[in-house]
Design a protein around this motif. Structure first.
Motif, PDB file in Angstrom:
ATOM      1  N   LEU A  16     -11.612   4.818   4.531  1.00  0.00           N
ATOM      2  CA  LEU A  16     -10.611   5.850   4.800  1.00  0.00           C
ATOM      3  C   LEU A  16      -9.188   5.348   4.531  1.00  0.00           C
ATOM      4  O   LEU A  16      -8.353   6.098   4.019  1.00  0.00           O
ATOM      5  CB  LEU A  16     -10.728   6.333   6.246  1.00  0.00           C
ATOM      6  N   SER A  17      -8.930   4.094   4.840  1.00  0.00           N
ATOM      7  CA  SER A  17      -7.582   3.568   4.585  1.00  0.00           C
ATOM      8  C   SER A  17      -7.279   3.539   3.088  1.00  0.00           C
ATOM      9  O   SER A  17      -6.162   3.843   2.677  1.00  0.00           O
ATOM     10  CB  SER A  17      -7.427   2.180   5.196  1.00  0.00           C
ATOM     11  N   PHE A  18      -8.283   3.211   2.275  1.00  0.00           N
ATOM     12  CA  PHE A  18      -8.078   3.243   0.824  1.00  0.00           C
ATOM     13  C   PHE A  18      -7.891   4.667   0.316  1.00  0.00           C
ATOM     14  O   PHE A  18      -7.069   4.921  -0.565  1.00  0.00           O
ATOM     15  CB  PHE A  18      -9.241   2.575   0.089  1.00  0.00           C
ATOM     16  N   ILE A  20      -6.678   7.221   2.041  1.00  0.00           N
ATOM     17  CA  ILE A  20      -5.343   7.647   2.463  1.00  0.00           C
ATOM     18  C   ILE A  20      -4.290   7.086   1.521  1.00  0.00           C
ATOM     19  O   ILE A  20      -3.357   7.783   1.117  1.00  0.00           O
ATOM     20  CB  ILE A  20      -5.057   7.207   3.919  1.00  0.00           C
ATOM     21  N   PHE A  21      -4.442   5.827   1.146  1.00  0.00           N
ATOM     22  CA  PHE A  21      -3.463   5.207   0.260  1.00  0.00           C
ATOM     23  C   PHE A  21      -3.441   5.851  -1.117  1.00  0.00           C
ATOM     24  O   PHE A  21      -2.382   6.223  -1.630  1.00  0.00           O
ATOM     25  CB  PHE A  21      -3.755   3.704   0.130  1.00  0.00           C
ATOM     26  N   GLY A  24      -2.368   9.538  -0.912  1.00  0.00           N
ATOM     27  CA  GLY A  24      -0.973   9.600  -0.498  1.00  0.00           C
ATOM     28  C   GLY A  24      -0.005   9.167  -1.582  1.00  0.00           C
ATOM     29  O   GLY A  24       1.116   9.656  -1.648  1.00  0.00           O
ATOM     30  N   VAL A  31      -1.637  14.239   2.619  1.00  0.00           N
ATOM     31  CA  VAL A  31      -1.943  13.402   3.778  1.00  0.00           C
ATOM     32  C   VAL A  31      -1.129  13.853   4.988  1.00  0.00           C
ATOM     33  O   VAL A  31      -1.669  14.056   6.072  1.00  0.00           O
ATOM     34  CB  VAL A  31      -1.665  11.917   3.456  1.00  0.00           C
ATOM     35  N   ILE A  43       3.298   6.575   3.859  1.00  0.00           N
ATOM     36  CA  ILE A  43       1.880   6.533   3.489  1.00  0.00           C
ATOM     37  C   ILE A  43       1.412   5.079   3.418  1.00  0.00           C
ATOM     38  O   ILE A  43       0.333   4.732   3.910  1.00  0.00           O
ATOM     39  CB  ILE A  43       1.650   7.219   2.124  1.00  0.00           C
ATOM     40  N   SER A  47      -1.467   3.577   5.927  1.00  0.00           N
ATOM     41  CA  SER A  47      -2.716   3.079   5.355  1.00  0.00           C
ATOM     42  C   SER A  47      -2.885   1.581   5.602  1.00  0.00           C
ATOM     43  O   SER A  47      -3.996   1.111   5.855  1.00  0.00           O
ATOM     44  CB  SER A  47      -2.795   3.392   3.866  1.00  0.00           C
ATOM     45  N   VAL A  50      -3.936   1.122   9.342  1.00  0.00           N
ATOM     46  CA  VAL A  50      -5.351   1.471   9.516  1.00  0.00           C
ATOM     47  C   VAL A  50      -6.240   0.392   8.898  1.00  0.00           C
ATOM     48  O   VAL A  50      -7.254  -0.004   9.481  1.00  0.00           O
ATOM     49  CB  VAL A  50      -5.652   2.863   8.900  1.00  0.00           C
ATOM     50  N   PHE A  51      -5.851  -0.115   7.735  1.00  0.00           N
ATOM     51  CA  PHE A  51      -6.629  -1.155   7.068  1.00  0.00           C
ATOM     52  C   PHE A  51      -6.665  -2.442   7.894  1.00  0.00           C
ATOM     53  O   PHE A  51      -7.737  -3.035   8.094  1.00  0.00           O
ATOM     54  CB  PHE A  51      -6.045  -1.424   5.678  1.00  0.00           C
TER      55      PHE A  51
END
Length: 84
Positions: A16-18, A20-21, A24, A31, A43, A47, A50-51
């Motif tokens: 999910l972090s990837f 979002i990045f 975004g 986002v 963004i 991200s 979160v990562f």
């Protein structure tokens, strides 16, 4: 909580972090849809946070799994009887 049940959730957070990045960086408004003019640095910050949190969780979960495996391997097994 069993660490094996937590592991798929943490792996999903890494993915999910990837997502979002990447999304975004292309369209920041997708986002942060509630903001009028979202910036790309926000963004990146979200991200990366979160990562990093998901990698910390992954490391701690793997440490617990390794500890449980070691604990199981140290338990003495039942003595085997010699065949007659």
């Amino acid at each position: 909580m069993n660490p094996l049940t937590l592991l798929p959730f943490i792996q999903a957070m890494i993915v999910l972090s990837f997502v979002i990045f990447i999304v975004g960086m292309i369209r920041p408004t997708w986002v942060f849809f509630w903001m009028k003019d979202p910036r790309r640095y926000l963004i990146i910050a979200v991200s990366m946070i979160v990562f990093m949190l998901s990698l910390i969780g992954y490391g701690e979960t793997m440490k617990k799994i390794a500890g449980e495996k070691e604990k199981q391997s140290q338990q003495p097994s039942a003595p085997m009887e010699k065949p007659k």
